[in-house]
Design an enzyme around this catalytic site. Structure first.
Site, mmCIF file in Angstrom:
data_model
loop_
_atom_site.group_PDB
_atom_site.id
_atom_site.type_symbol
_atom_site.label_atom_id
_atom_site.label_comp_id
_atom_site.label_asym_id
_atom_site.label_seq_id
_atom_site.Cartn_x
_atom_site.Cartn_y
_atom_site.Cartn_z
ATOM 1 N N SER A 1 0.816 -1.219 0.000
ATOM 2 C CA SER A 1 0.000 0.000 0.000
ATOM 3 C C SER A 1 0.850 1.272 0.000
ATOM 4 C CB SER A 1 -0.907 0.027 1.237
ATOM 5 O OG SER A 1 -1.570 -1.198 1.414
HETATM 6 N N1 SAM Z 1 -0.879 -4.047 3.844
HETATM 7 C C1 SAM Z 1 -0.152 -4.745 2.813
HETATM 8 C C2 SAM Z 1 1.274 -4.305 2.749
HETATM 9 O O1 SAM Z 1 1.691 -3.513 3.598
HETATM 10 O O2 SAM Z 1 1.980 -4.770 1.863
HETATM 11 C C3 SAM Z 1 -0.801 -4.597 1.484
HETATM 12 C C4 SAM Z 1 -1.977 -5.475 1.332
HETATM 13 S S1 SAM Z 1 -2.518 -5.700 -0.307
HETATM 14 C C5 SAM Z 1 -3.138 -4.131 -0.763
HETATM 15 C C6 SAM Z 1 -3.981 -6.646 0.018
HETATM 16 C C7 SAM Z 1 -3.701 -8.086 0.399
HETATM 17 O O3 SAM Z 1 -4.904 -8.667 0.876
HETATM 18 C C8 SAM Z 1 -3.227 -8.968 -0.750
HETATM 19 O O4 SAM Z 1 -2.001 -9.547 -0.438
HETATM 20 C C9 SAM Z 1 -4.326 -10.020 -0.884
HETATM 21 O O5 SAM Z 1 -3.853 -11.297 -1.283
HETATM 22 C C10 SAM Z 1 -4.884 -10.022 0.517
HETATM 23 N N2 SAM Z 1 -6.240 -10.566 0.651
HETATM 24 C C11 SAM Z 1 -7.321 -10.366 -0.138
HETATM 25 N N3 SAM Z 1 -8.377 -11.034 0.352
HETATM 26 C C12 SAM Z 1 -7.958 -11.678 1.472
HETATM 27 C C13 SAM Z 1 -8.593 -12.532 2.435
HETATM 28 N N4 SAM Z 1 -9.872 -12.874 2.357
HETATM 29 N N5 SAM Z 1 -7.837 -12.988 3.457
HETATM 30 C C14 SAM Z 1 -6.536 -12.662 3.590
HETATM 31 N N6 SAM Z 1 -5.886 -11.866 2.709
HETATM 32 C C15 SAM Z 1 -6.590 -11.367 1.669
#
Ligand code: SAM
Length: 216
Positions: A63
């Site tokens: 992000s």
């Molecule tokens: N906060 C993170 C960072 O600092 O790098 C960025 C997160 S990224 C925008 C969103 C993440 O949420 C992705 O890696 C995706 O695979 C994960 N994601 C989506 N749906 C999910 C779920 N139901 N459970 C766990 N992770 C999930």
């Protein structure tokens, strides 16, 4: 550590965070300390302190620093809390949360990212973060209640399991809206039910899984 990296991190804190209204000094100090360059792919290290999200592979992103700053500020952490981070991605936000709270659990649905995040967190010195593989839309019931829950993927509504795993007075921050655009929303758990406040507009990848947008 290279002095240019430290300088770039300092500029990120001043220009992308403080100047835009992130004022929680604990959050500013945490983001001034966590080595974001360890959480991006080696080929993108020189972009680690740029003002935007960056690809981390598997169609996912780390992000934008400003959004991480806003999410962490909305949680209002004092240092003694237990926090759940949903959507580990690179592990960067979990590392920032580890600077701000006593205990951090983070959950990610993609096994490849879990492994990479574990490696990056260990390299950066955050071995205490509990990294889980699973559907984060259902939370981590065995570690509830949480004082704070940060969701780093967009959901159409507040997932009931996550709200249910908040302590009384606990705070949940998530990007709420459609797949194409959302607002960061703070939800506080009170005796009278959820109290919701809208913060800044944002654009996140979808939260998949049972209480998100489903499986794809
Ligand atoms: N906060 C993170 C960072 O600092 O790098 C960025 C997160 S990224 C925008 C969103 C993440 O949420 C992705 O890696 C995706 O695979 C994960 N994601 C989506 N749906 C999910 C779920 N139901 N459970 C766990 N992770 C999930």
């Amino acid at each position: 550590m290279a002095s240019e990296t430290l300088a770039a991190r300092g500029r990120m804190v001043e220009r992308q965070l403080r100047r835009r209204g992130v004022s929680d000094e604990r959050v500013l100090a945490a983001m001034g300390k966590v080595p974001r360059e360890l959480f991006v792919p080696p080929s993108a290290r020189e972009l680690a302190y740029e003002d935007g999200a960056l690809p981390i592979g598997y169609g996912q992103t780390i992000s934008q620093p400003y959004i991480v700053g806003v999410i962490c500020s909305l949680l209002s952490l004092g240092g003694s809390e237990s926090v759940l981070d949903v959507g580990t991605g690179s592990g960067y936000q979990a590392a920032v949360l580890a600077e701000l709270a006593a205990e951090v659990t983070t959950i990610e649905r993609m096994p490849e990212l879990v492994e990479k995040a574990q490696d990056a967190l260990a390299e950066a010195g955050y071995d205490d973060v509990d990294v889980r593989l699973g559907d984060g839309s259902l939370g981590v019931p065995e570690k509830a209640p949480f004082d704070g829950i940060a969701v780093a993927a967009a959901a159409p509504t507040v997932p009931e399991h996550l709200y249910g795993q908040l302590a009384e007075g606990g705070r949940l921050v998530l990007p709420k809206g459609s797949r194409w655009g959302q607002d960061l929303v703070l939800v506080v758990k009170t005796g009278e039910g959820p109290v919701e406040r809208r913060s800044v507009p944002c654009r996140f990848v979808p939260l998949l899984g049972e209480e998100g947008f489903g499986d794809g």
